[in-house]
Motif scaffolding. Structure first.
Motif, PDB file in Angstrom:
ATOM      1  N   THR A 110      12.359  12.394   5.284  1.00 56.04           N
ATOM      2  CA  THR A 110      11.359  13.555   5.158  1.00 56.04           C
ATOM      3  C   THR A 110      11.249  14.204   4.131  1.00 56.04           C
ATOM      4  OG1 THR A 110      12.862  14.024   7.301  1.00 56.04           O
ATOM      5  CG2 THR A 110      11.313  15.990   6.630  1.00 56.04           C
ATOM      6  N   LEU A 111      12.110  14.746   2.481  1.00 62.53           N
ATOM      7  CA  LEU A 111      11.512  14.815   1.909  1.00 62.53           C
ATOM      8  C   LEU A 111       9.927  14.671   0.803  1.00 62.53           C
ATOM      9  CD1 LEU A 111      11.784  17.202  -0.363  1.00 62.53           C
ATOM     10  CD2 LEU A 111      13.437  16.069  -1.322  1.00 62.53           C
ATOM     11  N   ALA A 112      10.996  12.870   0.744  1.00 63.01           N
ATOM     12  CA  ALA A 112       9.408  12.150   0.787  1.00 63.01           C
ATOM     13  C   ALA A 112       8.285  12.249   0.800  1.00 63.01           C
ATOM     14  CB  ALA A 112      10.110  10.349   0.616  1.00 63.01           C
ATOM     15  N   LYS A 113       8.109  12.393   2.252  1.00 60.82           N
ATOM     16  CA  LYS A 113       6.567  12.340   2.818  1.00 60.82           C
ATOM     17  C   LYS A 113       5.986  13.936   2.253  1.00 60.82           C
ATOM     18  CE  LYS A 113       7.217  10.460   7.109  1.00 60.82           C
ATOM     19  NZ  LYS A 113       7.896  10.409   8.295  1.00 60.82           N
ATOM     20  N   GLU A 114       6.983  15.000   1.979  1.00 66.57           N
ATOM     21  CA  GLU A 114       6.569  16.312   1.519  1.00 66.57           C
ATOM     22  C   GLU A 114       6.695  16.266   0.269  1.00 66.57           C
ATOM     23  OE1 GLU A 114       9.787  18.734   1.873  1.00 66.57           O
ATOM     24  OE2 GLU A 114       9.822  18.889   4.367  1.00 66.57           O
ATOM     25  N   VAL A 115       6.719  15.593  -0.812  1.00 73.04           N
ATOM     26  CA  VAL A 115       6.592  15.248  -2.091  1.00 73.04           C
ATOM     27  C   VAL A 115       5.866  13.701  -3.075  1.00 73.04           C
ATOM     28  CG1 VAL A 115       8.297  17.004  -2.889  1.00 73.04           C
ATOM     29  CG2 VAL A 115       8.634  14.167  -3.045  1.00 73.04           C
ATOM     30  N   ALA A 116       5.246  12.924  -1.973  1.00 74.87           N
ATOM     31  CA  ALA A 116       4.305  12.382  -2.417  1.00 74.87           C
ATOM     32  C   ALA A 116       3.773  11.971  -3.147  1.00 74.87           C
ATOM     33  CB  ALA A 116       4.282  11.466  -1.540  1.00 74.87           C
ATOM     34  N   GLY A 122       8.730  12.030 -10.740  1.00 72.17           N
ATOM     35  CA  GLY A 122      10.011  13.182 -10.717  1.00 72.17           C
ATOM     36  C   GLY A 122      10.438  11.773  -9.500  1.00 72.17           C
ATOM     37  N   ARG A 123      11.916  11.853 -10.041  1.00 76.83           N
ATOM     38  CA  ARG A 123      12.644  10.302  -9.174  1.00 76.83           C
ATOM     39  C   ARG A 123      14.464  11.495  -8.815  1.00 76.83           C
ATOM     40  NH1 ARG A 123       7.835   8.643 -10.112  1.00 76.83           N
ATOM     41  NH2 ARG A 123       7.505   6.782 -10.552  1.00 76.83           N
ATOM     42  N   ILE A 124      14.597  10.881  -7.608  1.00 80.47           N
ATOM     43  CA  ILE A 124      15.613  11.484  -6.687  1.00 80.47           C
ATOM     44  C   ILE A 124      16.095  10.237  -6.112  1.00 80.47           C
ATOM     45  CG2 ILE A 124      16.487  12.840  -5.410  1.00 80.47           C
ATOM     46  CD1 ILE A 124      14.438  15.000  -5.751  1.00 80.47           C
ATOM     47  N   VAL A 125      16.907  10.265  -6.379  1.00 80.80           N
ATOM     48  CA  VAL A 125      17.716   9.255  -5.795  1.00 80.80           C
ATOM     49  C   VAL A 125      18.998   9.182  -5.449  1.00 80.80           C
ATOM     50  CG1 VAL A 125      18.539   6.427  -6.155  1.00 80.80           C
ATOM     51  CG2 VAL A 125      17.167   7.288  -7.715  1.00 80.80           C
ATOM     52  N   ASN A 126      19.240   9.234  -3.580  1.00 77.21           N
ATOM     53  CA  ASN A 126      20.312   9.595  -3.077  1.00 77.21           C
ATOM     54  C   ASN A 126      21.377   8.878  -2.654  1.00 77.21           C
ATOM     55  OD1 ASN A 126      18.722  12.589  -3.511  1.00 77.21           O
ATOM     56  ND2 ASN A 126      18.845  11.829  -1.253  1.00 77.21           N
ATOM     57  N   GLY A 167      11.039   7.267   0.697  1.00 78.21           N
ATOM     58  CA  GLY A 167      11.169   7.396   1.867  1.00 78.21           C
ATOM     59  C   GLY A 167      12.540   6.116   2.072  1.00 78.21           C
ATOM     60  N   SER A 168      12.434   5.115   1.253  1.00 74.59           N
ATOM     61  CA  SER A 168      13.229   4.289   2.123  1.00 74.59           C
ATOM     62  C   SER A 168      14.899   3.674   1.098  1.00 74.59           C
ATOM     63  CB  SER A 168      12.782   3.167   0.313  1.00 74.59           C
ATOM     64  OG  SER A 168      11.603   2.624   1.028  1.00 74.59           O
ATOM     65  N   SER A 169      15.431   3.696   1.998  1.00 76.45           N
ATOM     66  CA  SER A 169      17.058   3.214   2.106  1.00 76.45           C
ATOM     67  C   SER A 169      17.260   1.791   1.782  1.00 76.45           C
ATOM     68  CB  SER A 169      17.852   4.077   3.611  1.00 76.45           C
ATOM     69  OG  SER A 169      17.497   5.331   3.822  1.00 76.45           O
TER      70      SER A 169
END
Length: 241
Positions: A163-169, A130-134, A231-233
């Motif tokens: 934070t979420l990036a670490k949880e689901v990596a 999955g990919r999430i882009v905020n 986890g990047s911005s």
């Protein structure tokens, strides 16, 4: 077929992102999440009737999110990409800001991202992909006067993303944010010519960004080639910051 959900699908940026996916990936299906004012979204649907769908979605309501994700999965079998783009401004100095104004902006810009991520994450974990882009904002790291509510919300989006990036990596899911600066959308339509000149003078590139320049970054972060980026911005601001 890759399934993509873009919230705020009736605004300039949301429509631009949706269109970019449709143009660049003939195998994708785009769902445009909208609350009301569906005309612009329906216009894009009419161009791609087999690959684009307008979906009623109140992004500040978790149950609405669950219903939307169920509809997408029932149709496509999965959801591959979530672009949390919906948001709003209601600027004003903090000393005069009503509590309702504060809460409305926090809800539209931060709660919506929390609900969206919460609604899709179990499905993506089952898929093991999955990919999430905020969609954040340059205001999250370089806030102007009068945006305590909006800047706080967007800074929260950045922290949530990390934070979420670490949880689901480990589940094969990436979570990233893009931080647009001045982009030529309806959000800038109220600026008079003098204000536009002043704003551009503070941008090293001396111009506002294009919707396609943001959409291209979102598209890349949602692509397989970006599978080691999480986890990047990514700021898209013409060099302001």
């Amino acid at each position: 077929m890759r399934s993509v959900l873009v919230t705020g699908g009736n605004g300039g940026l949301g429509l631009g992102i949706g269109r970019y996916f449709l143009e660049q990936d003939p195998e994708c299906r785009v769902w445009l999440g909208v609350r009301n004012n569906r005309a612009a979204a329906e216009s894009l649907v009419s161009e791609y009737p087999d690959r684009c769908t307008c979906l009623t979605l109140e992004v500040t309501d978790l149950e609405a999110w669950k219903s939307a994700i169920e509809q997408i999965v029932a149709s496509d079998g999965q959801l591959d990409v979530l672009v949390n783009n919906a948001g709003m401004h209601r600027d004003g100095l903090l000393a005069a800001m009503e509590a309702e104004t504060w809460h409305d902006v926090i809800s539209a810009n931060l709660d919506s991202v929390f609900f969206g991520c919460k609604a899709v994450i179990l499905q993506m974990m089952r898929q093991r992909s999955g990919r999430i882009v905020n969609i954040g904002s340059l205001s999250s790291i370089m806030p102007p006067l009068g945006q305590t509510n909006y800047a706080a919300a967007k800074a929260g989006v950045v922290a949530l993303t990390r934070t979420l990036a670490k949880e689901v990596a480990r589940s094969g899911i990436t979570v990233n944010a893009v931080l647009p600066g001045y982009i030529e959308t309806e959000a800038l339509s109220g600026m008079d010519e003098e204000a536009r000149k002043k704003a551009k003078s503070g941008i090293p590139m001396r111009r506002f960004g294009k919707v396609t320049e943001v959409a291209a970054a979102v598209y890349f972060l949602a692509a397989g080639e970006a599978s080691y980026i999480t986890g990047s911005s990514l700021k898209i601001d013409g060099g302001i910051f």
